[in-house]
Design an enzyme around this catalytic site. Structure first.
Site, PDB file in Angstrom:
ATOM      1  N   THR A 202      -4.122  71.253  15.438  1.00 37.62           N
ATOM      2  CA  THR A 202      -4.964  72.454  15.415  1.00 37.62           C
ATOM      3  C   THR A 202      -4.365  73.618  16.181  1.00 37.62           C
ATOM      4  O   THR A 202      -4.684  74.773  15.901  1.00 37.62           O
ATOM      5  CB  THR A 202      -6.365  72.175  15.975  1.00 37.62           C
ATOM      6  OG1 THR A 202      -6.267  71.834  17.366  1.00 37.62           O
ATOM      7  CG2 THR A 202      -7.055  71.062  15.218  1.00 37.62           C
TER       8      THR A 202
ATOM      9  N   GLU B 233      -2.939  65.953  21.559  1.00 37.90           N
ATOM     10  CA  GLU B 233      -3.715  65.974  20.317  1.00 37.90           C
ATOM     11  C   GLU B 233      -3.029  65.164  19.222  1.00 37.90           C
ATOM     12  O   GLU B 233      -3.681  64.412  18.482  1.00 37.90           O
ATOM     13  CB  GLU B 233      -3.925  67.408  19.836  1.00 37.90           C
ATOM     14  CG  GLU B 233      -4.713  67.483  18.544  1.00 37.90           C
ATOM     15  CD  GLU B 233      -4.754  68.863  17.931  1.00 37.90           C
ATOM     16  OE1 GLU B 233      -4.842  68.959  16.690  1.00 37.90           O
ATOM     17  OE2 GLU B 233      -4.694  69.863  18.688  1.00 37.90           O
TER      18      GLU B 233
ATOM     19  N   CYS C 151     -12.538  68.507  20.758  1.00 37.25           N
ATOM     20  CA  CYS C 151     -12.883  69.744  20.058  1.00 37.25           C
ATOM     21  C   CYS C 151     -13.325  69.417  18.637  1.00 37.25           C
ATOM     22  O   CYS C 151     -12.671  68.616  17.946  1.00 37.25           O
ATOM     23  CB  CYS C 151     -11.671  70.675  20.022  1.00 37.25           C
ATOM     24  SG  CYS C 151     -11.930  72.158  19.022  1.00 37.25           S
TER      25      CYS C 151
ATOM     26  N   HIS D  68      -5.541  71.942  29.031  1.00 45.64           N
ATOM     27  CA  HIS D  68      -4.241  72.130  29.669  1.00 45.64           C
ATOM     28  C   HIS D  68      -4.230  73.382  30.543  1.00 45.64           C
ATOM     29  O   HIS D  68      -3.667  74.417  30.177  1.00 45.64           O
ATOM     30  CB  HIS D  68      -3.146  72.205  28.603  1.00 45.64           C
ATOM     31  CG  HIS D  68      -2.786  70.870  28.038  1.00 45.64           C
ATOM     32  ND1 HIS D  68      -2.144  70.713  26.817  1.00 45.64           N
ATOM     33  CD2 HIS D  68      -2.961  69.613  28.530  1.00 45.64           C
ATOM     34  CE1 HIS D  68      -1.957  69.424  26.594  1.00 45.64           C
ATOM     35  NE2 HIS D  68      -2.446  68.754  27.604  1.00 45.64           N
TER      36      HIS D  68
ATOM     37  N   HIS E 249       2.531  65.637  22.100  1.00 45.36           N
ATOM     38  CA  HIS E 249       1.348  66.433  22.438  1.00 45.36           C
ATOM     39  C   HIS E 249       0.123  65.533  22.417  1.00 45.36           C
ATOM     40  O   HIS E 249      -0.013  64.662  21.542  1.00 45.36           O
ATOM     41  CB  HIS E 249       1.188  67.587  21.449  1.00 45.36           C
ATOM     42  CG  HIS E 249       0.144  68.585  21.849  1.00 45.36           C
ATOM     43  ND1 HIS E 249      -1.199  68.387  21.622  1.00 45.36           N
ATOM     44  CD2 HIS E 249       0.249  69.777  22.480  1.00 45.36           C
ATOM     45  CE1 HIS E 249      -1.876  69.427  22.082  1.00 45.36           C
ATOM     46  NE2 HIS E 249      -1.018  70.287  22.603  1.00 45.36           N
TER      47      HIS E 249
ATOM     48  N   HIS F 261      -8.555  67.267  23.559  1.00 43.92           N
ATOM     49  CA  HIS F 261      -7.470  66.978  22.628  1.00 43.92           C
ATOM     50  C   HIS F 261      -7.744  65.768  21.748  1.00 43.92           C
ATOM     51  O   HIS F 261      -7.057  65.558  20.745  1.00 43.92           O
ATOM     52  CB  HIS F 261      -6.171  66.749  23.400  1.00 43.92           C
ATOM     53  CG  HIS F 261      -5.863  67.845  24.375  1.00 43.92           C
ATOM     54  ND1 HIS F 261      -6.106  67.726  25.737  1.00 43.92           N
ATOM     55  CD2 HIS F 261      -5.371  69.085  24.185  1.00 43.92           C
ATOM     56  CE1 HIS F 261      -5.750  68.859  26.330  1.00 43.92           C
ATOM     57  NE2 HIS F 261      -5.313  69.692  25.416  1.00 43.92           N
TER      58      HIS F 261
ATOM     59  N   SER G  13       0.786  74.062  28.180  1.00 46.06           N
ATOM     60  CA  SER G  13      -0.126  74.527  27.132  1.00 46.06           C
ATOM     61  C   SER G  13       0.676  74.941  25.906  1.00 46.06           C
ATOM     62  O   SER G  13       1.421  75.926  25.941  1.00 46.06           O
ATOM     63  CB  SER G  13      -0.968  75.698  27.627  1.00 46.06           C
ATOM     64  OG  SER G  13      -1.635  76.343  26.562  1.00 46.06           O
ATOM     65  N   SER G  14       0.523  74.205  24.813  1.00 44.48           N
ATOM     66  CA  SER G  14       1.266  74.488  23.588  1.00 44.48           C
ATOM     67  C   SER G  14       0.982  75.881  23.071  1.00 44.48           C
ATOM     68  O   SER G  14       1.901  76.634  22.715  1.00 44.48           O
ATOM     69  CB  SER G  14       0.913  73.445  22.519  1.00 44.48           C
ATOM     70  OG  SER G  14       1.514  73.748  21.285  1.00 44.48           O
TER      71      SER G  14
END
EC number: 1.17.7.4
Length: 321
Positions: A164, A126, A96, A41, A124, A74, A222-223
């Protein structure tokens, strides 16, 4: 003015690995290389890769059959994986390793017949990928208040996993609420929480009392970057999330003597240095780095790319079956 940089900040091992995967794939196969969603992101990273011949798509159905396709850091659902292989795409998975570990943990709990609770934010990338990896009853909660509304099939047979990009501090209250309602609930060790998220948040908490203003370099989507800004604000420091140096408003600096600067896990260091360079234009600026954790973790590249780069050491133990 004094400028203090947080340590650690910026790229984590998962982001470095994902970008390295795309770069190596370009070297090995040549453009075009297709990537489903943003590899990480950050718009600057995406545009730099696009200029080298990477095409970013929303869905694998947009990719020509047989093309080299990379899944973002993600992670993706099983349905996306199956759709890509049905089109004959050459898939390289840049998920990841910490996200992949969550997938394995969730699958193990589901195999045990447990209701699985995923702590994370709806929408999100992920979270969507993780939800799409689990079979059986799965529930998404984003707050301790959500726990009270959970309806599970077997209250004595529940497990939880976490997104995560949430830290130990972010999830503590939710996990406590889950344990209070489901005393026999099981979940991963806190070591499974993303080290980068935790380290960057702790660095902001250490830096906040020392500065008058906090600048967080990172993308709006971006979280973890947004969370860094929130944490600084909660600590009582005016904080702004900026995409790059062009987003810096000089008015923010009026009456400010000490500026703290950090960056989300998907923000490149050169963007941080550009912000510092703009601050230096005010003259008489002293720059230092607050002592913090030195991250040395590196992740192994996918096997099909190992011959194009040095092999990175993996420091994550396998998930028990």
């Amino acid at each position: 003015m004094q400028v203090i940089l947080a340590q650690p900040r910026g790229f984590c091992a998962g982001v470095e690995r994902a970008i390295e995967i795309v770069e190596r794939a370009l070297t090995l196969y040549g453009p075009p290389i297709y990537v489903r969603h943003e590899i990480v992101h950050n718009g600057h990273v995406v545009e730099r890769l696009r200029a080298k011949g990477v095409t970013f798509v929303d869905e694998v159905e947009e990719v020509p059959p047989g093309s080299v396709t990379i899944f973002s850091a993600h992670g993706v659902s099983l349905a996306v994986d199956e759709a890509a292989r049905a089109r004959g795409l050459k898939v390289i998975d840049a998920t990841c390793p910490l996200v992949a570990r969550v997938h394995l943990e969730g699958a193990r709990y589901a195999k045990q017949g447990r209701d699985v609770v995923l702590i994370g934010h709806a929408g999100h990338a992920e979270v969507e990928g993780t939800l799409g990896r689990l079979t059986g009853p799965v529930h998404l909660v984003a707050s301790a208040e959500d726990v009270a509304d959970l309806k599970v099939e077997r209250p004595d047979h529940v497990a939880y996993i976490t997104q995560t990009t949430l830290s130990v501090d972010d999830t503590r209250g939710i996990i406590d609420a889950l344990k209070a309602r489901f005393p026999t609930i099981v979940g991963p060790d806190t070591d499974d929480i993303c080290y980068a998220t935790q380290n960057r948040q702790r660095a902001v908490l250490d830096l906040a009392p020392k500065v008058d203003l906090m600048l967080v370099v990172g993308a709006a989507n971006s979280s973890n970057s947004n969370r860094l800004r929130e944490i600084a604000g909660t600590a009582g420091v005016p904080a702004y999330l900026i995409e790059d140096a062009t987003s810096l408003d000089p008015g923010w600096l009026d009456g400010v003597s000490v500026v703290g600067v950090t960056a989300g896990a998907s923000a490149p260091e050169d963007l941080v240095q550009e912000v510092v360079a703009v601050l230096k234009q005010r003259g008489g600026v002293r720059v230092s780095t607050l002592p913090g954790i030195e991250e040395a973790l590196r992740f192994r590249l996918p096997v099909e790319l190992e011959q194009t780069a040095a092999t990175y050491q993996v420091a994550i133990p396998p998930v028990a079956e």
